[in-house]
Design a protein around this motif. Structure first.
Motif, PDB file in Angstrom:
ATOM      1  N   GLY A   1      -3.992 -15.093  -3.632  1.00 28.83           N
ATOM      2  CA  GLY A   1      -4.223 -14.613  -2.263  1.00 28.83           C
ATOM      3  C   GLY A   1      -2.935 -14.099  -1.635  1.00 28.83           C
ATOM      4  O   GLY A   1      -2.930 -13.095  -0.923  1.00 28.83           O
ATOM      5  N   GLY A   2      -1.831 -14.786  -1.895  1.00 24.36           N
ATOM      6  CA  GLY A   2      -0.541 -14.309  -1.392  1.00 24.36           C
ATOM      7  C   GLY A   2      -0.151 -12.986  -2.010  1.00 24.36           C
ATOM      8  O   GLY A   2       0.376 -12.097  -1.335  1.00 24.36           O
ATOM      9  N   TRP A   3      -0.423 -12.817  -3.294  1.00 24.98           N
ATOM     10  CA  TRP A   3      -0.113 -11.546  -3.965  1.00 24.98           C
ATOM     11  C   TRP A   3      -0.940 -10.411  -3.361  1.00 24.98           C
ATOM     12  O   TRP A   3      -0.432  -9.322  -3.114  1.00 24.98           O
ATOM     13  CB  TRP A   3      -0.387 -11.688  -5.471  1.00 24.98           C
ATOM     14  CG  TRP A   3      -0.028 -10.472  -6.244  1.00 24.98           C
ATOM     15  CD1 TRP A   3       1.213 -10.059  -6.607  1.00 24.98           C
ATOM     16  CD2 TRP A   3      -0.937  -9.491  -6.732  1.00 24.98           C
ATOM     17  NE1 TRP A   3       1.142  -8.888  -7.298  1.00 24.98           N
ATOM     18  CE2 TRP A   3      -0.187  -8.513  -7.388  1.00 24.98           C
ATOM     19  CE3 TRP A   3      -2.331  -9.346  -6.665  1.00 24.98           C
ATOM     20  CZ2 TRP A   3      -0.771  -7.411  -7.984  1.00 24.98           C
ATOM     21  CZ3 TRP A   3      -2.911  -8.252  -7.256  1.00 24.98           C
ATOM     22  CH2 TRP A   3      -2.124  -7.288  -7.920  1.00 24.98           C
ATOM     23  N   ILE A   4      -2.226 -10.670  -3.119  1.00 26.19           N
ATOM     24  CA  ILE A   4      -3.089  -9.652  -2.490  1.00 26.19           C
ATOM     25  C   ILE A   4      -2.566  -9.318  -1.099  1.00 26.19           C
ATOM     26  O   ILE A   4      -2.502  -8.144  -0.703  1.00 26.19           O
ATOM     27  CB  ILE A   4      -4.547 -10.159  -2.419  1.00 26.19           C
ATOM     28  CG1 ILE A   4      -5.125 -10.341  -3.815  1.00 26.19           C
ATOM     29  CG2 ILE A   4      -5.425  -9.244  -1.583  1.00 26.19           C
ATOM     30  CD1 ILE A   4      -5.333  -9.054  -4.560  1.00 26.19           C
ATOM     31  N   ALA A   5      -2.184 -10.330  -0.320  1.00 28.29           N
ATOM     32  CA  ALA A   5      -1.680 -10.083   1.039  1.00 28.29           C
ATOM     33  C   ALA A   5      -0.404  -9.255   0.998  1.00 28.29           C
ATOM     34  O   ALA A   5      -0.219  -8.347   1.813  1.00 28.29           O
ATOM     35  CB  ALA A   5      -1.434 -11.420   1.741  1.00 28.29           C
ATOM     36  N   VAL A   6       0.460  -9.521   0.056  1.00 34.24           N
ATOM     37  CA  VAL A   6       1.685  -8.732  -0.070  1.00 34.24           C
ATOM     38  C   VAL A   6       1.344  -7.290  -0.428  1.00 34.24           C
ATOM     39  O   VAL A   6       1.949  -6.344   0.087  1.00 34.24           O
ATOM     40  CB  VAL A   6       2.630  -9.370  -1.116  1.00 34.24           C
ATOM     41  CG1 VAL A   6       3.756  -8.413  -1.497  1.00 34.24           C
ATOM     42  CG2 VAL A   6       3.200 -10.667  -0.574  1.00 34.24           C
ATOM     43  N   GLN A   7       0.363  -7.107  -1.285  1.00 36.19           N
ATOM     44  CA  GLN A   7      -0.020  -5.747  -1.676  1.00 36.19           C
ATOM     45  C   GLN A   7      -0.609  -4.981  -0.503  1.00 36.19           C
ATOM     46  O   GLN A   7      -0.295  -3.805  -0.303  1.00 36.19           O
ATOM     47  CB  GLN A   7      -1.041  -5.781  -2.832  1.00 36.19           C
ATOM     48  CG  GLN A   7      -0.504  -6.388  -4.108  1.00 36.19           C
ATOM     49  CD  GLN A   7       0.693  -5.632  -4.640  1.00 36.19           C
ATOM     50  OE1 GLN A   7       0.720  -4.416  -4.638  1.00 36.19           O
ATOM     51  NE2 GLN A   7       1.698  -6.380  -5.063  1.00 36.19           N
ATOM     52  N   VAL A   8      -1.466  -5.636   0.278  1.00 38.85           N
ATOM     53  CA  VAL A   8      -2.115  -4.939   1.396  1.00 38.85           C
ATOM     54  C   VAL A   8      -1.116  -4.686   2.522  1.00 38.85           C
ATOM     55  O   VAL A   8      -1.039  -3.583   3.055  1.00 38.85           O
ATOM     56  CB  VAL A   8      -3.331  -5.748   1.898  1.00 38.85           C
ATOM     57  CG1 VAL A   8      -3.867  -5.183   3.211  1.00 38.85           C
ATOM     58  CG2 VAL A   8      -4.420  -5.775   0.839  1.00 38.85           C
ATOM     59  N   LEU A   9      -0.351  -5.718   2.886  1.00 40.06           N
ATOM     60  CA  LEU A   9       0.573  -5.559   3.995  1.00 40.06           C
ATOM     61  C   LEU A   9       1.795  -4.733   3.594  1.00 40.06           C
ATOM     62  O   LEU A   9       2.403  -4.070   4.435  1.00 40.06           O
ATOM     63  CB  LEU A   9       1.016  -6.934   4.521  1.00 40.06           C
ATOM     64  CG  LEU A   9      -0.097  -7.795   5.106  1.00 40.06           C
ATOM     65  CD1 LEU A   9       0.441  -9.158   5.497  1.00 40.06           C
ATOM     66  CD2 LEU A   9      -0.730  -7.100   6.307  1.00 40.06           C
ATOM     67  N   GLY A  10       2.150  -4.749   2.348  1.00 40.91           N
ATOM     68  CA  GLY A  10       3.304  -3.989   1.899  1.00 40.91           C
ATOM     69  C   GLY A  10       2.979  -2.508   1.710  1.00 40.91           C
ATOM     70  O   GLY A  10       3.880  -1.698   1.586  1.00 40.91           O
TER      71      GLY A  10
END
Length: 150
Positions: free
Chosen positions: A119-128
């Motif tokens: 979930g953290g990896w997905i959040a980094v991908q979306v927010l980044g």
């Protein structure tokens, strides 16, 4: 100088003297010689200097015989061994269930850890992506997909 003893003004208690009662003398029973039930053997020992000593032989004290243990029945032994085996099996099953519960808890924690990391990896991908990457507008994409042209 020593001080003089104080004089008491009240009358002193009378002194009572107890006379001990004499102990009654008890006559002891006469000692009677008892002959042994067997005739002991007479031994003669020659000392190193050549003198001979003659006397009755003293029998060495015999130790008391050991108490005979009652035999243990085979049924009692089998019941005891069966009880020990049963307790060993119960303890093994308890350890096995504890191990399985600990392993299940470990797997559960690993799944939660993987979900948090993913979930953290997905959040980094979306927010980044807003930092100069390709921006995807999800509403327009969904709308275009469901829009029908005639």
């Amino acid at each position: 100088m020593l001080p003089e003893p104080a004089h008491h003004t009240h009358a002193e208690a009378p002194v009572i003297v107890h006379q001990p009662a004499p102990i009654q003398h008890v006559q002891a029973a006469p000692v009677v010689a008892v002959q042994p039930g067997y005739i002991p053997t007479v031994q003669t020992i020659v000392l190193p200097d050549g003198r001979a000593v003659t006397g009755y032989a003293l029998n060495p004290a015999q130790p008391e015989p050991l108490a005979v243990k009652p035999p243990v029945s085979r049924a009692a032994v089998n019941v005891a061994l069966g009880g020990v085996g049963f307790l060993a099996v119960c303890g093994g099953l308890l350890l096995l269930t504890t191990f399985i519960a600990a392993l299940a808890a470990l797997i559960h924690q690993l799944i939660i850890l993987a979900a948090v990391i993913f979930g953290g990896w997905i959040a980094v991908q979306v927010l980044g992506a807003s930092r100069g990457g390709t921006t995807v507008n999800i509403r327009k994409a969904v709308f275009k997909r469901n829009h029908f042209h005639s």
